[in-house]
Design an enzyme around this catalytic site. Structure first.
Site, PDB file in Angstrom:
ATOM      1  N   ALA A  79       0.853  -1.187   0.000  1.00 15.82           N
ATOM      2  CA  ALA A  79       0.000   0.000   0.000  1.00 15.82           C
ATOM      3  C   ALA A  79       0.886   1.233   0.000  1.00 15.82           C
ATOM      4  O   ALA A  79       2.059   1.164   0.375  1.00 15.82           O
ATOM      5  CB  ALA A  79      -0.883   0.022   1.244  1.00 15.82           C
ATOM      6  N   THR A 120      -6.486  -1.083   7.916  1.00 17.06           N
ATOM      7  CA  THR A 120      -6.171  -0.209   9.032  1.00 17.06           C
ATOM      8  C   THR A 120      -7.439   0.209   9.783  1.00 17.06           C
ATOM      9  O   THR A 120      -8.529   0.254   9.202  1.00 17.06           O
ATOM     10  CB  THR A 120      -5.459   1.067   8.495  1.00 17.06           C
ATOM     11  OG1 THR A 120      -5.473   2.075   9.487  1.00 17.06           O
ATOM     12  CG2 THR A 120      -6.167   1.631   7.266  1.00 17.06           C
ATOM     13  N   ASP A 121      -7.272   0.579  11.057  1.00 14.30           N
ATOM     14  CA  ASP A 121      -8.422   1.100  11.817  1.00 14.30           C
ATOM     15  C   ASP A 121      -8.789   2.508  11.356  1.00 14.30           C
ATOM     16  O   ASP A 121      -9.837   3.027  11.727  1.00 14.30           O
ATOM     17  CB  ASP A 121      -8.140   1.085  13.325  1.00 14.30           C
ATOM     18  CG  ASP A 121      -6.945   1.925  13.742  1.00 14.30           C
ATOM     19  OD1 ASP A 121      -6.205   2.422  12.864  1.00 14.30           O
ATOM     20  OD2 ASP A 121      -6.739   2.096  14.963  1.00 14.30           O
ATOM     21  N   GLU A 122      -7.920   3.124  10.529  1.00 12.70           N
ATOM     22  CA  GLU A 122      -8.198   4.504  10.111  1.00 12.70           C
ATOM     23  C   GLU A 122      -9.409   4.600   9.186  1.00 12.70           C
ATOM     24  O   GLU A 122      -9.935   5.683   8.956  1.00 12.70           O
ATOM     25  CB  GLU A 122      -6.957   5.124   9.456  1.00 12.70           C
ATOM     26  CG  GLU A 122      -5.792   5.162  10.431  1.00 12.70           C
ATOM     27  CD  GLU A 122      -4.615   5.988   9.949  1.00 12.70           C
ATOM     28  OE1 GLU A 122      -4.814   6.933   9.188  1.00 12.70           O
ATOM     29  OE2 GLU A 122      -3.489   5.667  10.358  1.00 12.70           O
ATOM     30  N   TYR A 147      -5.357   8.607   2.248  1.00 16.62           N
ATOM     31  CA  TYR A 147      -4.856   7.287   2.666  1.00 16.62           C
ATOM     32  C   TYR A 147      -6.004   6.420   3.179  1.00 16.62           C
ATOM     33  O   TYR A 147      -6.272   5.328   2.655  1.00 16.62           O
ATOM     34  CB  TYR A 147      -3.765   7.421   3.743  1.00 16.62           C
ATOM     35  CG  TYR A 147      -3.474   6.112   4.452  1.00 16.62           C
ATOM     36  CD1 TYR A 147      -3.002   5.010   3.745  1.00 16.62           C
ATOM     37  CD2 TYR A 147      -3.691   5.961   5.827  1.00 16.62           C
ATOM     38  CE1 TYR A 147      -2.757   3.791   4.377  1.00 16.62           C
ATOM     39  CE2 TYR A 147      -3.438   4.754   6.469  1.00 16.62           C
ATOM     40  CZ  TYR A 147      -2.976   3.674   5.743  1.00 16.62           C
ATOM     41  OH  TYR A 147      -2.739   2.469   6.370  1.00 16.62           O
ATOM     42  N   GLY A 272      -7.025  17.938   9.292  1.00 16.67           N
ATOM     43  CA  GLY A 272      -7.810  16.694   9.385  1.00 16.67           C
ATOM     44  C   GLY A 272      -7.184  15.635  10.280  1.00 16.67           C
ATOM     45  O   GLY A 272      -7.511  14.457  10.175  1.00 16.67           O
ATOM     46  N   HIS A 273      -6.266  16.027  11.172  1.00 18.57           N
ATOM     47  CA  HIS A 273      -5.550  15.070  12.026  1.00 18.57           C
ATOM     48  C   HIS A 273      -6.539  14.333  12.942  1.00 18.57           C
ATOM     49  O   HIS A 273      -7.163  14.950  13.805  1.00 18.57           O
ATOM     50  CB  HIS A 273      -4.515  15.837  12.857  1.00 18.57           C
ATOM     51  CG  HIS A 273      -3.441  14.981  13.421  1.00 18.57           C
ATOM     52  ND1 HIS A 273      -2.419  15.477  14.186  1.00 18.57           N
ATOM     53  CD2 HIS A 273      -3.217  13.650  13.338  1.00 18.57           C
ATOM     54  CE1 HIS A 273      -1.617  14.489  14.543  1.00 18.57           C
ATOM     55  NE2 HIS A 273      -2.088  13.373  14.041  1.00 18.57           N
TER      56      HIS A 273
HETATM   57  N1  LIG Z   1       1.950   0.923   9.720  1.00 24.85           N
HETATM   58  C1  LIG Z   1       0.853   0.796  10.442  1.00 24.85           C
HETATM   59  O1  LIG Z   1       0.821   1.218  11.597  1.00 24.85           O
HETATM   60  C2  LIG Z   1      -0.359   0.085   9.876  1.00 24.85           C
HETATM   61  C3  LIG Z   1      -1.456  -0.145  10.716  1.00 24.85           C
HETATM   62  C4  LIG Z   1      -2.554  -0.852  10.208  1.00 24.85           C
HETATM   63  C5  LIG Z   1      -2.549  -1.288   8.910  1.00 24.85           C
HETATM   64  N2  LIG Z   1      -1.484  -1.027   8.105  1.00 24.85           N
HETATM   65  C6  LIG Z   1      -1.512  -1.543   6.728  1.00 24.85           C
HETATM   66  O2  LIG Z   1      -0.488  -2.521   6.635  1.00 24.85           O
HETATM   67  C7  LIG Z   1       0.043  -2.553   5.315  1.00 24.85           C
HETATM   68  C8  LIG Z   1       1.542  -2.393   5.356  1.00 24.85           C
HETATM   69  O3  LIG Z   1       1.862  -1.147   5.978  1.00 24.85           O
HETATM   70  P1  LIG Z   1       3.368  -0.734   6.243  1.00 24.85           P
HETATM   71  O4  LIG Z   1       3.367   0.233   7.361  1.00 24.85           O
HETATM   72  O5  LIG Z   1       4.204  -1.944   6.292  1.00 24.85           O
HETATM   73  O6  LIG Z   1       3.657   0.060   4.886  1.00 24.85           O
HETATM   74  P2  LIG Z   1       5.058   0.402   4.187  1.00 24.85           P
HETATM   75  O7  LIG Z   1       4.825   1.708   3.509  1.00 24.85           O
HETATM   76  O8  LIG Z   1       6.186   0.273   5.159  1.00 24.85           O
HETATM   77  O9  LIG Z   1       5.235  -0.755   3.103  1.00 24.85           O
HETATM   78  C9  LIG Z   1       4.485  -0.811   1.935  1.00 24.85           C
HETATM   79  C10 LIG Z   1       5.213  -1.714   0.956  1.00 24.85           C
HETATM   80  O10 LIG Z   1       4.409  -1.834  -0.221  1.00 24.85           O
HETATM   81  C11 LIG Z   1       5.248  -1.653  -1.360  1.00 24.85           C
HETATM   82  N3  LIG Z   1       4.427  -1.084  -2.443  1.00 24.85           N
HETATM   83  C12 LIG Z   1       3.855   0.137  -2.491  1.00 24.85           C
HETATM   84  N4  LIG Z   1       3.184   0.288  -3.665  1.00 24.85           N
HETATM   85  C13 LIG Z   1       3.319  -0.882  -4.334  1.00 24.85           C
HETATM   86  C14 LIG Z   1       2.840  -1.345  -5.575  1.00 24.85           C
HETATM   87  N5  LIG Z   1       2.086  -0.579  -6.365  1.00 24.85           N
HETATM   88  N6  LIG Z   1       3.166  -2.600  -5.961  1.00 24.85           N
HETATM   89  C15 LIG Z   1       3.933  -3.400  -5.164  1.00 24.85           C
HETATM   90  N7  LIG Z   1       4.427  -3.004  -3.972  1.00 24.85           N
HETATM   91  C16 LIG Z   1       4.118  -1.762  -3.565  1.00 24.85           C
HETATM   92  C17 LIG Z   1       6.342  -0.695  -0.909  1.00 24.85           C
HETATM   93  O11 LIG Z   1       7.492  -0.790  -1.740  1.00 24.85           O
HETATM   94  C18 LIG Z   1       6.584  -1.176   0.512  1.00 24.85           C
HETATM   95  O12 LIG Z   1       7.543  -2.200   0.539  1.00 24.85           O
HETATM   96  C19 LIG Z   1      -0.686  -1.445   4.552  1.00 24.85           C
HETATM   97  O13 LIG Z   1      -1.721  -2.033   3.804  1.00 24.85           O
HETATM   98  C20 LIG Z   1      -1.227  -0.545   5.638  1.00 24.85           C
HETATM   99  O14 LIG Z   1      -2.401   0.118   5.202  1.00 24.85           O
HETATM  100  C21 LIG Z   1      -0.388  -0.349   8.547  1.00 24.85           C
END
Ligand SMILES: NC(=O)c1ccc[n+]([C@@H]2O[C@H](COP(=O)([O-])OP(=O)(O)OC[C@H]3O[C@@H](n4cnc5c(N)ncnc54)[C@H](O)[C@@H]3O)[C@@H](O)[C@H]2O)c1
Length: 331
Positions: A79, A120-122, A147, A272-273
């Site tokens: 993502a 995500t919970d967002e 997002y 929008g925080h």
């Molecule tokens: N970080 C948090 O606190 C959190 C909390 C809840 C849910 N999430 C969800 O968990 C997932 C991972 O989050 P994260 O924090 O590890 O994100 P991150 O930004 O660290 O990692 C995202 C990864 O996806 C890859 N990517 C992006 N666009 C791409 C594409 N078009 N094709 C292939 N790969 C692609 C990036 O290169 C990266 O390695 C997301 O879906 C996010 O919404 C994150």
């Protein structure tokens, strides 16, 4: 089992791959990752001999079709994930989070592969500080940013593909993660790496915004619990009762580093925080028997600080690039 992990070179995805390789020797892991600024192949270096990394984009229908066709299970982490970036340029969020998820779902439908969707919970918007409520799987969607709205849209695509086409899918919505391999643009690693460099922490507004922190290992153990025992078509909320406001997080970090806990600066709040997120994870706990292991936030944070101190070579290049980007944008 042949497992395809999207976004496995990112923060949570790489931790998921590490955990899987450690705990499930029978699983063959392939990662598809576009290696955007947020992805780093060195995050997979410790498990490189057990993992096939395909550098590619999840919007590439032909590639996705082939990789999904060679898999038994897809876990979709990829993502665009940073709220601040989504405010300055929403387009990559629409492309990856919506079109990318659509592309995966079509391949999953065609090949009849089991699918788990990471969200995500967002998507639920935010709560008032004094509201006793927490998010549940029944809370209506009310996203605030490009997002969270594109993540909400991707969740709805999954629900529709499960209902209309009968794909075998589960969804998890998790609260804020912390732990190793998180990009330094995110709140906790940015503060830690600033403190390593002797730079004062900076807080948005008064630091009242509450996040429900969970260690990334706990998020990923919950994902495996859902894959193993979750009911297809269901949504599970993942959280570890870790509500802390940003001020508490910064002060805990200052204490861990041995600095005065009031030695930080305030910066103007972002538009929008969201005020507060809080997860009710009782469905996951009662139905699937999952429990978090990191129940003490301070010790989880101490371990994370130790990891960043021991792995400067991993974060230094991203730190330099990110700070240069912020300086050019006048942050
Ligand atoms: N970080 C948090 O606190 C959190 C909390 C809840 C849910 N999430 C969800 O968990 C997932 C991972 O989050 P994260 O924090 O590890 O994100 P991150 O930004 O660290 O990692 C995202 C990864 O996806 C890859 N990517 C992006 N666009 C791409 C594409 N078009 N094709 C292939 N790969 C692609 C990036 O290169 C990266 O390695 C997301 O879906 C996010 O919404 C994150």
């Amino acid at each position: 089992m042949r497992l395809l992990v999207t976004g496995g070179a990112g923060f949570i995805g790489s931790n998921f791959v590490h955990q899987t390789v450690r705990e499930r020797p029978d699983v063959e892991v392939t990662v598809i990752d576009a290696l955007t600024y947020a992805g780093d192949r060195t995050s997979l270096a410790p498990v490189a001999d057990r993992v096939t990394l395909v550098e590619g984009d999840i919007t590439d229908g032909e590639l996705v079709d082939r990789l999904v066709g060679e898999s038994d299970l897809v876990v979709h982490f990829a993502a665009e994930s940073h709220n601040d970036n989504s405010l300055s340029n929403p387009w990559p969020f629409v492309q990856t989070n919506l079109i990318g998820t659509y592309t995966l779902l079509e391949a999953v439908r065609k090949h009849g592969v089991r699918y788990h969707h990471i969200s995500t919970d967002e998507v639920y918007g935010d709560l008032e500080l004094d509201d006793p409520a927490k998010f549940t799987a029944e809370t209506p969607y009310n996203p605030s940013s490009p997002y969270s709205s594109t993540k909400a849209g991707s969740d709805l695509l999954v629900r529709a593909w499960a209902r209309s086409f009968g794909i075998q899918a589960t969804i998890s919505n998790c609260s804020n993660n912390y732990g190793p391999y998180q990009h330094i643009e995110k709140f906790i690693p940015r503060q830690i790496t600033n403190l390593v460099d002797g730079v004062k922490p900076r807080l948005y507004g008064k630091g009242e915004n509450v996040r429900d922190w969970i260690h990334v290992e706990d998020h990923n153990s919950a994902v495996w619990a859902i894959i193993d025992q979750g009911r297809s078509g269901e949504t599970y909320l993942i959280g570890a009762d870790g509500e802390k406001n940003n001020l508490e997080v910064v002060q805990t970090l200052l204490e861990i580093f041995g600095f005065d806990k009031d030695d930080f600066d305030h910066v103007k709040d972002r538009p929008g925080h969201d005020m507060r997120y809080a997860i009710d994870s009782s469905k996951l706990r009662t139905e699937l028997g999952w429990e978090p292991r990191y129940t003490d936030f301070r010790s989880g944070l101490e371990a994370t600080v130790e990891w960043y101190k021991a792995n400067e070579a991993w974060w230094r290049p991203a730190k330099a690039a990110t700070e240069a980007k912020y300086a050019a944008a006048g942050h």
